[in-house]
Every structure is written in structure tokens, then in C-alpha cells.
Scaffold this active site. Structure first.
Site, PDB file in Angstrom:
ATOM      1  N   LYS A 118       0.798  -1.164  -0.070  1.00 30.08           N
ATOM      2  CA  LYS A 118       0.097   0.194   0.167  1.00 30.08           C
ATOM      3  C   LYS A 118       0.866   1.255   0.029  1.00 30.08           C
ATOM      4  O   LYS A 118       0.367   2.555  -0.505  1.00 30.08           O
ATOM      5  CB  LYS A 118      -0.823   0.070   1.236  1.00 30.08           C
ATOM      6  CG  LYS A 118      -1.713  -1.222   1.409  1.00 30.08           C
ATOM      7  CD  LYS A 118      -2.574  -1.502  -0.187  1.00 30.08           C
ATOM      8  CE  LYS A 118      -3.407  -2.820  -0.018  1.00 30.08           C
ATOM      9  NZ  LYS A 118      -3.783  -3.194  -1.396  1.00 30.08           N
ATOM     10  N   GLU A 202      -2.142   7.974   7.574  1.00 26.82           N
ATOM     11  CA  GLU A 202      -2.821   9.060   6.755  1.00 26.82           C
ATOM     12  C   GLU A 202      -3.956   9.812   7.566  1.00 26.82           C
ATOM     13  O   GLU A 202      -4.251   9.480   8.600  1.00 26.82           O
ATOM     14  CB  GLU A 202      -3.958   7.878   5.790  1.00 26.82           C
ATOM     15  CG  GLU A 202      -3.250   7.409   4.758  1.00 26.82           C
ATOM     16  CD  GLU A 202      -4.160   6.730   3.508  1.00 26.82           C
ATOM     17  OE1 GLU A 202      -5.321   6.777   3.967  1.00 26.82           O
ATOM     18  OE2 GLU A 202      -3.693   5.720   2.828  1.00 26.82           O
ATOM     19  N   HIS A 237     -16.503  -4.390   6.360  1.00 23.84           N
ATOM     20  CA  HIS A 237     -15.503  -4.179   5.005  1.00 23.84           C
ATOM     21  C   HIS A 237     -15.995  -5.325   4.125  1.00 23.84           C
ATOM     22  O   HIS A 237     -15.524  -5.634   2.949  1.00 23.84           O
ATOM     23  CB  HIS A 237     -14.104  -4.453   5.475  1.00 23.84           C
ATOM     24  CG  HIS A 237     -13.604  -3.453   6.313  1.00 23.84           C
ATOM     25  ND1 HIS A 237     -13.516  -2.101   5.824  1.00 23.84           N
ATOM     26  CD2 HIS A 237     -13.161  -3.502   7.492  1.00 23.84           C
ATOM     27  CE1 HIS A 237     -13.161  -1.430   6.992  1.00 23.84           C
ATOM     28  NE2 HIS A 237     -12.770  -2.266   7.973  1.00 23.84           N
ATOM     29  N   ARG A 294      -8.132  -7.566  -9.739  1.00 30.00           N
ATOM     30  CA  ARG A 294      -8.792  -8.735 -10.205  1.00 30.00           C
ATOM     31  C   ARG A 294     -10.488  -8.189 -10.665  1.00 30.00           C
ATOM     32  O   ARG A 294     -10.492  -6.871 -10.738  1.00 30.00           O
ATOM     33  CB  ARG A 294      -9.304  -9.616  -8.993  1.00 30.00           C
ATOM     34  CG  ARG A 294      -9.762  -8.704  -7.950  1.00 30.00           C
ATOM     35  CD  ARG A 294     -10.281  -9.435  -6.540  1.00 30.00           C
ATOM     36  NE  ARG A 294     -11.198  -8.729  -5.760  1.00 30.00           N
ATOM     37  CZ  ARG A 294     -11.023  -7.715  -4.864  1.00 30.00           C
ATOM     38  NH1 ARG A 294      -9.658  -7.560  -4.636  1.00 30.00           N
ATOM     39  NH2 ARG A 294     -11.757  -6.976  -4.181  1.00 30.00           N
TER      40      ARG A 294
HETATM   41  C1  MV4 Z   1      -9.732   5.297   5.053  1.00 32.77           C
HETATM   42  C2  MV4 Z   1     -10.753   5.797   5.735  1.00 32.77           C
HETATM   43  C3  MV4 Z   1     -10.880   7.060   6.145  1.00 32.77           C
HETATM   44  N1  MV4 Z   1      -9.751   7.724   6.043  1.00 32.77           N
HETATM   45  N2  MV4 Z   1      -8.644   6.075   4.920  1.00 32.77           N
HETATM   46  C4  MV4 Z   1     -11.036   0.621   5.253  1.00 32.77           C
HETATM   47  C5  MV4 Z   1     -10.376  -0.572   4.559  1.00 32.77           C
HETATM   48  C6  MV4 Z   1      -9.189   0.005   3.840  1.00 32.77           C
HETATM   49  N3  MV4 Z   1      -9.525  -0.562   2.377  1.00 32.77           N
HETATM   50  C7  MV4 Z   1      -9.346   1.340   3.920  1.00 32.77           C
HETATM   51  N4  MV4 Z   1     -10.395   1.795   4.698  1.00 32.77           N
HETATM   52  C8  MV4 Z   1     -10.436   3.109   5.013  1.00 32.77           C
HETATM   53  N5  MV4 Z   1      -9.723   3.998   4.931  1.00 32.77           N
HETATM   54  C9  MV4 Z   1      -8.475   7.073   5.361  1.00 32.77           C
HETATM   55  N6  MV4 Z   1      -7.563   7.977   5.228  1.00 32.77           N
HETATM   56  C10 MV4 Z   1     -12.058   5.010   5.909  1.00 32.77           C
HETATM   57  C11 MV4 Z   1     -11.734   3.628   5.672  1.00 32.77           C
HETATM   58  C12 MV4 Z   1     -13.189   2.670   5.711  1.00 32.77           C
HETATM   59  C13 MV4 Z   1     -13.755   2.196   4.787  1.00 32.77           C
HETATM   60  C14 MV4 Z   1     -13.369   2.349   3.305  1.00 32.77           C
HETATM   61  C15 MV4 Z   1     -13.805   1.950   2.173  1.00 32.77           C
HETATM   62  C16 MV4 Z   1     -15.214   1.252   2.667  1.00 32.77           C
HETATM   63  C17 MV4 Z   1     -15.742   0.930   3.801  1.00 32.77           C
HETATM   64  C18 MV4 Z   1     -14.827   1.647   4.959  1.00 32.77           C
HETATM   65  C19 MV4 Z   1     -15.259   1.222   6.177  1.00 32.77           C
HETATM   66  C20 MV4 Z   1     -14.405   1.665   7.316  1.00 32.77           C
HETATM   67  C21 MV4 Z   1     -13.385   2.447   7.218  1.00 32.77           C
END
Ligand code: MV4
Length: 505
Positions: A118, A202, A237, A294
């Protein structure tokens, strides 16, 4: 140019069946693989041939690289399609397929690896001019640096696992006091989950939407973006409902996000189908989150709105064909929504459910697509993910799609185990969902209230489905003589109950 005649489908369930169908439409033979648990699965019969891999645990079957390569070679396949999950984003699998002289239907091992790290992905995106969330693009060295950077960036911040994805090893920090212990927690969770304790930081984006862009890249250096999917309706998620287009994306924003996604994919020489995930903030700003290398579960909503067959395009790209899809010709038409029908009990904390599917009535009619991998008689076990099928609807606009989704969800009958069906009906009835006022926190905020709505489906449902079954049986075979094949107007109070509860028809 790789000559392709036969494809090994290294997956199971609905996506294996989806890929087999695409192979057949493309004039290719498909070879299925299966575990002990999947002997009776539809994907096994749909394929031209099927190879038994071994016992039910994925390590003995769908995750076993030597067995999969041996199956492809023994059946004379020229290519391997990994589907999603399992080995689909493991660079060593893509490399092993290549080393065996086979075509991997997906991107290069190098592209998979670059996007799987990442912080490297963030560095590449920054270089390609794709907006990333403010923060660092290298792992933090220690807790002291973590606390310093958190203060510099400004609270709230997120610590994230560099090897992560899917939310594991993630810690939200709202004040300096929590920073050092949260960093340590993220580190140890990342180490446990990924064997790599690297953590980066972040800025935390409050209440964003999850909007992702579908891309296709061909072997001739062309990349196109095929619109967005709104994926904010998720729980821990796991996405439950996805749609295209997003109510939050204007044509101008779509163009900007599409250009960013195209640059992102181009920067790693991406070949095949991929997805660029973005956080879309309430301010309208968007930030690169991750790239999924994918085909995704939710690809059908894009297919219905853009009139493309993404899996057939994957096959054609793997054969070296230049892309038939041109940027200028891509206009969204209407609206599509997908519900994941899972073997989980929403009334019991979404506890994964097991059991035999005793009866299955699949919805149909205009604008309804059922991508399933299970039929009556199949057993759902805990060996694999709980997805039974995806119900996808299309309508000329979002309201029409919502109406069609309600109609289709009410046609669906699954007897034998609890599913997410009733939960989808409740989300569908929610005014915020209906107006599109959603973000990634929607189900956390609303899930409980949706479940404690006045209906007592837990009691009514078994009665209702038995009534619906009896009615179906009566219609199908219970009547004799000429003229008796007209469906009788059911007048049973049980069927009325079933209808009221949204179960049966
Ligand atoms: C974040 C975020 C808020 N701010 N990054 C969750 C899983 C991972 N793929 C990244 N995620 C997140 N990153 C920043 N800087 C909130 C999430 C997040 C989230 C993102 C997409 C879909 C659902 C989510 C549920 C909780 C938190």
C-alpha cells in the site's frame, strides 16, 4: 499472440459459473476445478471438464497452486482465470502460471505486487498525479515517529498496515494520548495478519463514500475507465449493496475520477480488468485508496449500465486482442443495483449460516440478473465465503431500479438456511438509502434500527416460506386435467402472510 482454446477456471461458486459462461460465449472451452464440498455445484456441470482438487479446506483445493497448475496441464489448458478471492491477487500464483507456460488472465505479477504494497502504491499514485490521502508514503519507523507525524498531519489520523487492505491492522486515532499505543496495536495486528508489521499513516477522512472506478487495460498499452460503482453500503468491510452510477458523481466528476483511474492503471502498465478504489469526501474531493487487481464481485452493475461484458473482455485481452471499448463511446445508461444474497443471519449479528438449500426460487423477469453458484440440494459450509448469489437489477433510472429490486427480492425464496434477503428489503425501505444519503458509516449507524423494525420475520418467515412452497407445488404438479394449468389465485391466509412479509409471491 497466445492461442487460446481452453481455460482453467481456478475458482468456485457464482464467479466460476460466470467465467465459464463467458468462455463459452467466446468460443472457448472451460475446465472447472472442485473440492470435496463442491462435487454437486453448478460450476462443475457447466464446464466442459472438471478436475477434482482435494478436500474441502481451501489449502487443499482452491488455494493449492501445484494442484491447480497440474490440473491446467493435465487438461491441456492454455490459460488460467483466477476469479476473485483465493489466489486472484497473489503475485506468486500469477508468476507460477507463467512459469508453467500458461497465460494468467489478469495483470503481471509485478503489477499485482506493486499494488499489494500500500505504501508503494501510494508512491506510484503520487508520481502519476493521482490524488492520495494526505499522509506518508513510507512506513513509520517507531512509535515516537508515529506520534510526531500524527501531530504534524493533524488529528484524526489512521494507522494502516502497508501489507494490508480490507481494514486489518487499521487504527483510528483522535488525540495525541492514544497515538503510541494505537501504533503498536496496528503493528502487531499487521504482523499477525500479513506476516509484515509495517504501518503507515494517513489523515482520516470523515464520513466519505466508497466510490470505485472500473478500468480495463489491453496488451497494447490502452487503458479505459468504465464509470464508477457506489459501494458505501458495507458492514465490516464486506459490501452488501453496490450500484452504478453513484448519485454523488456528476458527469464532470466522473470524467476527473476516470482520468485519475486511467493514470493510476497506466502507471503500472496494467493489463486486464482492475478497480481503483477512491474515498469521495463530502467536500467532493476524492482520494486514491487501493487498487484491486482482479475482477470484482460487483462487476455486473458496471456491465448492465455500460453494456460491456467485462469477463469476455478479460478473455479477449488475454488473447492479445486490442480493446474494442473506446472512451468516447462509454455513456452510462440507466441504473443498476446489486444485492449480495449471503448465507448469514442478519438477526443474529450476521452469523454465517450453514445448511442445505432445500428450495430455491430465483427471481426473473425484465431487468433482473441472477448470478448464482448454488442450487437446491447444495450444502453451504463454513469452508468458503457465504455468498449464495448476487441479485442484480437494471432500470431506466434509480427509482425504477429500486422498484425492480423490491419486486425481485420479493420473488426470491430460499428455504433451508437464513440469508441476507430480509435485510436487503429493510435497507431498500429506508428513506436515507432511497434518497442516496449514504456514506461508509451508514450500516454502522442504521443497521440495528433497520433490524428492530416492527415486523417479526424471525417467527413469520418459516411459515411463510412453507406456504409459498406448497403454493408452488400445487401450481407445478398438484392439478390434473385440461385447463388446470392456469395458476390458481392463491387465497390462503398463509400466502397473504407471506406476501405481507415480503416472502414468496
Ligand atoms: C480510510 C478511511 C478514512 N480515511 N482512510 C477501510 C479498509 C481499507 N481498504 C481502507 N479503509 C478506510 N480507509 C482514510 N484516510 C476509511 C476507511 C474505511 C472504509 C473505506 C471504504 C469502505 C468502507 C470503509 C469502512 C470503514 C473505514
Amino acid at each position: 499472440m497466445p492461442e487460446l482454446k481452453r481455460v482453467l477456471v481456478a475458482n468456485r461458486g457464482e464467479i466460476a459459473l460466470r467465467i465459464i459462461r463467458a468462455c463459452h460465449e467466446e468460443g472457448l472451452e472451460a475446465v472447472a476445478v472442485y473440492s470435496d464440498a463442491d462435487r454437486l455445484s453448478p460450476h462443475v456441470r457447466a464446464a466442459n471438464r472438471a478436475v477434482h482438487l482435494g478436500a474441502a479446506p481451501a489449502s487443499e483445493s482452491y488455494l493449492n497452486i501445484p494442484k491447480l497448475i497440474a490440473a491446467a496441464q493435465a487438461t491441456g489448458c492454455q490459460a488460467v482465470h483466477p476469479g476473485y478471492g483465493f489466489l486472484s491477487e497473489r503475485a506468486p500464483f500469477a508468476a507460477a502460471v507463467r512459469a508453467a507456460g500458461l497465460t494468467f488472465i489478469g495483470p503481471s505479477p509485478e503489477a499485482i505486487k506493486a499494488m499489494g504494497d500500500k505504501t508503494e502504491a501510494r508512491r506510484r499514485m503520487q508520481h502519476a498525479g493521482v490524488p492520495i490521502v494526505p499522509g506518508l508514503t513510507t512506513p513509520l519507523k517507531d512509535a515516537a515517529e508515529a506520534a510526531r507525524e500524527a501531530e504534524r498531519i493533524g488529528f484524526p489520523v489512521l494507522f494502516k498496515a502497508a501489507a494490508g487492505g480490507g481494514g486489518k491492522g487499521m487504527r483510528l486515532v483522535r488525540s495525541k494520548a492514544e497515538a503510541e499505543s494505537a501504533f503498536a496495536g496496528a503493528q502487531s495486528e499487521a504482523l499477525k495478519a500479513f506476516g509484515d508489521g509495517s504501518v503507515y499513516i494517513e489523515k482520516y477522512i470523515e464520513q466519505p463514500r466508497h466510490v470505485e472506478i472500473q478500468i480495463l487495460g489491453d496488451a497494447h498499452g490502452r487503458v479505459v475507465a468504465i464509470g464508477e460503482r457506489e459501494c458505501s453500503i458495507q458492514r465490516r468491510h464486506q459490501k452488501l449493496i453496490e450500484e452504478s452510477p453513484s448519485v454523488a458523481v456528476s458527469p464532470a466528476l466522473r470524467r476527473r475520477m476516470g482520468d485519475a483511474a486511467t493514470a493510476a492503471a497506466g502507471s503500472v502498465g496494467y493489463v486486464g480488468a482492475g478497480t481503483i478504489e477512491f474515498l469521495l469526501a463530502a467536500s467532493g474531493e476524492f482520494y486514491f485508496l487501493e487498487m484491486n487487481t482482479r475482477i470484482q464481485v460487483e462487476h455486473p452493475v458496471t456491465e448492465l449500465v455500460y453494456g460491456v461484458d467485462l469477463v469476455r473482455e478479460q478473455l479477449r485481452i488475454a488473447m492479445g486482442h486490442p480493446m474494442r471499448i473506446h472512451r468516447g463511446a462509454l455513456e452510462p445508461r440507466g441504473h443498476a443495483i446489486e444485492c449480495r444474497i449471503t448465507a448469514e443471519d442478519p438477526f443474529n449479528g450476521f452469523l454465517p449460516a450453514t445448511g442445505v438449500v432445500k428450495y430455491l426460487r430465483v427471481p426473473g423477469g425484465p431487468g433482473v440478473r441472477w448470478d448464482g453458484g448454488v442450487e437446491a440440494g447444495n450444502e453451504i459450509t463454513l469452508h468458503y465465503d457465504p455468498l449464495i448469489a448476487k441479485l442484480i437489477v437494471w432500470g431506466e433510472n434509480r427509482d425504477a431500479a429500486l422498484a425492480r429490486l423490491g419486486r425481485a427480492l420479493r420473488e426470491l425464496v430460499i428455504v433451508g438456511l437464513p440469508t441476507s434477503q430480509a435485510f436487503h428489503l429493510r435497507v431498500l425501505a429506508d428513506p436515507d438509502f432511497r434518497s442516496g444519503a449514504i456514506d461508509i458509516g451508514y450500516l454502522d449507524r442504521k443497521g440495528e434500527a433497520l433490524l428492530s423494525a416492527p415486523l417479526s420475520e424471525a417467527l413469520v418467515k418459516p411459515v411463510a416460506v412453507v406456504a409459498a412452497m406448497l403454493a408452488d407445488e400445487r401450481r407445478a404438479g398438484g392439478q390434473t386435467g385440461a385447463g388446470s394449468r392456469e395458476p390458481s389465485a392463491p387465497s390462503s391466509p398463509w400466502l397473504d402472510t407471506a406476501r405481507r412479509e415480503g416472502i414468496g409471491s
